[in-house]
Scaffold this motif. Structure first.
Motif, PDB file in Angstrom:
ATOM      1  N   ARG A 293      -1.113   9.955   2.814  1.00 63.36           N
ATOM      2  CA  ARG A 293      -1.963   8.855   2.344  1.00 63.36           C
ATOM      3  C   ARG A 293      -1.367   8.138   1.140  1.00 63.36           C
ATOM      4  O   ARG A 293      -1.563   6.959   0.975  1.00 63.36           O
ATOM      5  CB  ARG A 293      -3.406   9.292   2.058  1.00 63.36           C
ATOM      6  CG  ARG A 293      -4.129   9.886   3.240  1.00 63.36           C
ATOM      7  CD  ARG A 293      -3.956   9.177   4.569  1.00 63.36           C
ATOM      8  NE  ARG A 293      -4.528   7.840   4.625  1.00 63.36           N
ATOM      9  CZ  ARG A 293      -4.170   6.915   5.492  1.00 63.36           C
ATOM     10  NH1 ARG A 293      -3.245   7.159   6.377  1.00 63.36           N
ATOM     11  NH2 ARG A 293      -4.720   5.734   5.488  1.00 63.36           N
ATOM     12  N   SER A 294      -0.672   8.829   0.264  1.00 66.40           N
ATOM     13  CA  SER A 294       0.108   8.178  -0.794  1.00 66.40           C
ATOM     14  C   SER A 294       1.173   9.163  -1.241  1.00 66.40           C
ATOM     15  O   SER A 294       0.957  10.370  -1.222  1.00 66.40           O
ATOM     16  CB  SER A 294      -0.769   7.735  -1.972  1.00 66.40           C
ATOM     17  OG  SER A 294      -1.292   8.849  -2.649  1.00 66.40           O
ATOM     18  N   ALA A 295       2.322   8.622  -1.614  1.00 65.88           N
ATOM     19  CA  ALA A 295       3.440   9.473  -2.019  1.00 65.88           C
ATOM     20  C   ALA A 295       4.487   8.624  -2.718  1.00 65.88           C
ATOM     21  O   ALA A 295       4.477   7.393  -2.628  1.00 65.88           O
ATOM     22  CB  ALA A 295       4.058  10.173  -0.808  1.00 65.88           C
ATOM     23  N   THR A 296       5.387   9.306  -3.406  1.00 72.32           N
ATOM     24  CA  THR A 296       6.522   8.644  -4.049  1.00 72.32           C
ATOM     25  C   THR A 296       7.740   8.753  -3.145  1.00 72.32           C
ATOM     26  O   THR A 296       7.770   9.566  -2.208  1.00 72.32           O
ATOM     27  CB  THR A 296       6.847   9.303  -5.391  1.00 72.32           C
ATOM     28  OG1 THR A 296       7.295  10.643  -5.155  1.00 72.32           O
ATOM     29  CG2 THR A 296       5.642   9.302  -6.321  1.00 72.32           C
TER      30      THR A 296
ATOM     31  N   ILE B  86       3.500  -1.055   4.481  1.00 77.37           N
ATOM     32  CA  ILE B  86       3.072  -0.190   3.387  1.00 77.37           C
ATOM     33  C   ILE B  86       2.929  -1.059   2.146  1.00 77.37           C
ATOM     34  O   ILE B  86       3.391  -2.211   2.120  1.00 77.37           O
ATOM     35  CB  ILE B  86       4.044   0.994   3.129  1.00 77.37           C
ATOM     36  CG1 ILE B  86       5.394   0.501   2.602  1.00 77.37           C
ATOM     37  CG2 ILE B  86       4.208   1.841   4.392  1.00 77.37           C
ATOM     38  CD1 ILE B  86       6.314   1.621   2.114  1.00 77.37           C
ATOM     39  N   GLU B  87       2.302  -0.494   1.111  1.00 73.81           N
ATOM     40  CA  GLU B  87       2.095  -1.247  -0.122  1.00 73.81           C
ATOM     41  C   GLU B  87       2.111  -0.292  -1.307  1.00 73.81           C
ATOM     42  O   GLU B  87       1.996   0.931  -1.137  1.00 73.81           O
ATOM     43  CB  GLU B  87       0.768  -2.001  -0.068  1.00 73.81           C
ATOM     44  CG  GLU B  87      -0.434  -1.091   0.050  1.00 73.81           C
ATOM     45  CD  GLU B  87      -1.727  -1.820   0.358  1.00 73.81           C
ATOM     46  OE1 GLU B  87      -1.686  -3.006   0.733  1.00 73.81           O
ATOM     47  OE2 GLU B  87      -2.786  -1.185   0.235  1.00 73.81           O
ATOM     48  N   ALA B  88       2.244  -0.859  -2.486  1.00 75.65           N
ATOM     49  CA  ALA B  88       2.188  -0.049  -3.701  1.00 75.65           C
ATOM     50  C   ALA B  88       0.804   0.566  -3.831  1.00 75.65           C
ATOM     51  O   ALA B  88      -0.200  -0.058  -3.484  1.00 75.65           O
ATOM     52  CB  ALA B  88       2.514  -0.909  -4.918  1.00 75.65           C
ATOM     53  N   ALA B  89       0.777   1.794  -4.330  1.00 74.31           N
ATOM     54  CA  ALA B  89      -0.490   2.506  -4.544  1.00 74.31           C
ATOM     55  C   ALA B  89      -0.611   2.832  -6.023  1.00 74.31           C
ATOM     56  O   ALA B  89       0.383   2.858  -6.754  1.00 74.31           O
ATOM     57  CB  ALA B  89      -0.515   3.793  -3.721  1.00 74.31           C
ATOM     58  N   GLU B  90      -1.827   3.077  -6.451  1.00 76.70           N
ATOM     59  CA  GLU B  90      -2.038   3.488  -7.833  1.00 76.70           C
ATOM     60  C   GLU B  90      -1.476   4.880  -8.050  1.00 76.70           C
ATOM     61  O   GLU B  90      -1.626   5.751  -7.203  1.00 76.70           O
ATOM     62  CB  GLU B  90      -3.535   3.492  -8.169  1.00 76.70           C
ATOM     63  CG  GLU B  90      -4.127   2.114  -8.289  1.00 76.70           C
ATOM     64  CD  GLU B  90      -5.565   2.164  -8.788  1.00 76.70           C
ATOM     65  OE1 GLU B  90      -5.900   3.072  -9.574  1.00 76.70           O
ATOM     66  OE2 GLU B  90      -6.337   1.297  -8.362  1.00 76.70           O
TER      67      GLU B  90
ATOM     68  N   TRP C 164       4.371   4.694  -6.492  1.00 74.05           N
ATOM     69  CA  TRP C 164       3.630   5.336  -5.416  1.00 74.05           C
ATOM     70  C   TRP C 164       3.413   4.335  -4.300  1.00 74.05           C
ATOM     71  O   TRP C 164       3.231   3.137  -4.548  1.00 74.05           O
ATOM     72  CB  TRP C 164       2.283   5.856  -5.929  1.00 74.05           C
ATOM     73  CG  TRP C 164       2.432   7.111  -6.735  1.00 74.05           C
ATOM     74  CD1 TRP C 164       2.860   7.219  -8.019  1.00 74.05           C
ATOM     75  CD2 TRP C 164       2.171   8.442  -6.293  1.00 74.05           C
ATOM     76  NE1 TRP C 164       2.890   8.529  -8.412  1.00 74.05           N
ATOM     77  CE2 TRP C 164       2.463   9.306  -7.374  1.00 74.05           C
ATOM     78  CE3 TRP C 164       1.709   8.990  -5.099  1.00 74.05           C
ATOM     79  CZ2 TRP C 164       2.317  10.683  -7.282  1.00 74.05           C
ATOM     80  CZ3 TRP C 164       1.554  10.356  -5.010  1.00 74.05           C
ATOM     81  CH2 TRP C 164       1.867  11.190  -6.098  1.00 74.05           C
ATOM     82  N   TRP C 165       3.418   4.813  -3.061  1.00 78.13           N
ATOM     83  CA  TRP C 165       3.250   3.982  -1.881  1.00 78.13           C
ATOM     84  C   TRP C 165       2.108   4.508  -1.030  1.00 78.13           C
ATOM     85  O   TRP C 165       1.794   5.701  -1.078  1.00 78.13           O
ATOM     86  CB  TRP C 165       4.526   4.001  -1.034  1.00 78.13           C
ATOM     87  CG  TRP C 165       5.722   3.424  -1.712  1.00 78.13           C
ATOM     88  CD1 TRP C 165       6.707   4.115  -2.378  1.00 78.13           C
ATOM     89  CD2 TRP C 165       6.081   2.056  -1.797  1.00 78.13           C
ATOM     90  NE1 TRP C 165       7.651   3.238  -2.860  1.00 78.13           N
ATOM     91  CE2 TRP C 165       7.291   1.965  -2.509  1.00 78.13           C
ATOM     92  CE3 TRP C 165       5.497   0.874  -1.326  1.00 78.13           C
ATOM     93  CZ2 TRP C 165       7.929   0.759  -2.767  1.00 78.13           C
ATOM     94  CZ3 TRP C 165       6.132  -0.335  -1.580  1.00 78.13           C
ATOM     95  CH2 TRP C 165       7.335  -0.381  -2.299  1.00 78.13           C
TER      96      TRP C 165
END
Length: 195
Positions: free
Chosen positions: A34-37, A65-69, A79-80
């Motif tokens: 769901r989110s990761a580097t 995909i997009e940048a994530a917090e 984070w993506w």
């Protein structure tokens, strides 16, 4: 936050961007996490962080995909997250030119190969999963006689069932009720054939 719903790929450039072997693996790993580097994903796919970062940027360039917090206070690493709940692509969107048909076929073949690699890995490691998981896993084929409209209806009904189970798993994970839960891959194919 990832957009609700499935993103349907309809342009050949985005399809080709997704159709790279490493990008497919990265998208799958990111979808599961769901989110990761890039560093976390590089460990999962056993590739250099710089190479993974490059391919993540290519997926982002095409809106997959997009940048994530960042969940922590260390903002040094990006984070993506997936840009939507999933992606799909359909043959009918790529039939207006032979090169588009070829791209669709190539990407689909690669996706099927990667799915089979996942299943082969499970078969190779089956003994390590124990009786509970090996008893629960399945591989079935259901030769049916359907019309094209019935096949479309079947896809819709199967999609609804799978969404119900996905939501159940997502809710449990959000509530930290992860005891006994594992990532499970369900592959369904519906296609005509003649004997």
């Amino acid at each position: 936050m990832a957009a609700q719903g499935n993103r349907r790929i309809t342009d050949v450039d985005t399809l080709k961007a997704f159709g790279h072997p490493l990008r497919m693996k990265l998208y799958r790993a990111l979808y599961i996490a769901r989110s990761a580097t890039a560093s976390q994903l590089a460990d999962q796919v056993d590739e250099a962080v710089s190479l993974v970062s490059y391919h993540l940027r290519k997926l982002a360039d095409h809106g997959l995909i997009e940048a994530a917090e960042s969940p922590g206070t260390d903002g040094r690493e990006r984070w993506w997250q997936p840009a939507s709940e999933g992606i799909s692509y359909r043959h009918e969107d790529f039939t207006d030119a032979p090169e588009k048909v070829a791209a669709h076929t190539s990407v689909t073949r690669l996706l099927v190969e990667q799915r089979m690699d996942l299943y082969r890995a499970y078969l190779d490691e089956m003994a390590a999963w124990g009786a509970e998981w090996t008893g629960a896993s399945f591989s079935s084929e259901y030769p049916l006689r359907l019309t094209s409209a019935e096949l479309t209806e079947l896809e819709g009904e199967l999609d609804a069932v799978l969404k119900k189970f996905k939501e159940r798993g997502d809710t449990a994970t959000a509530n930290d009720d992860i005891e006994g839960r594992e990532n499970v891959s369900v592959h369904l194919y519906g296609f005509p054939f003649r004997v």
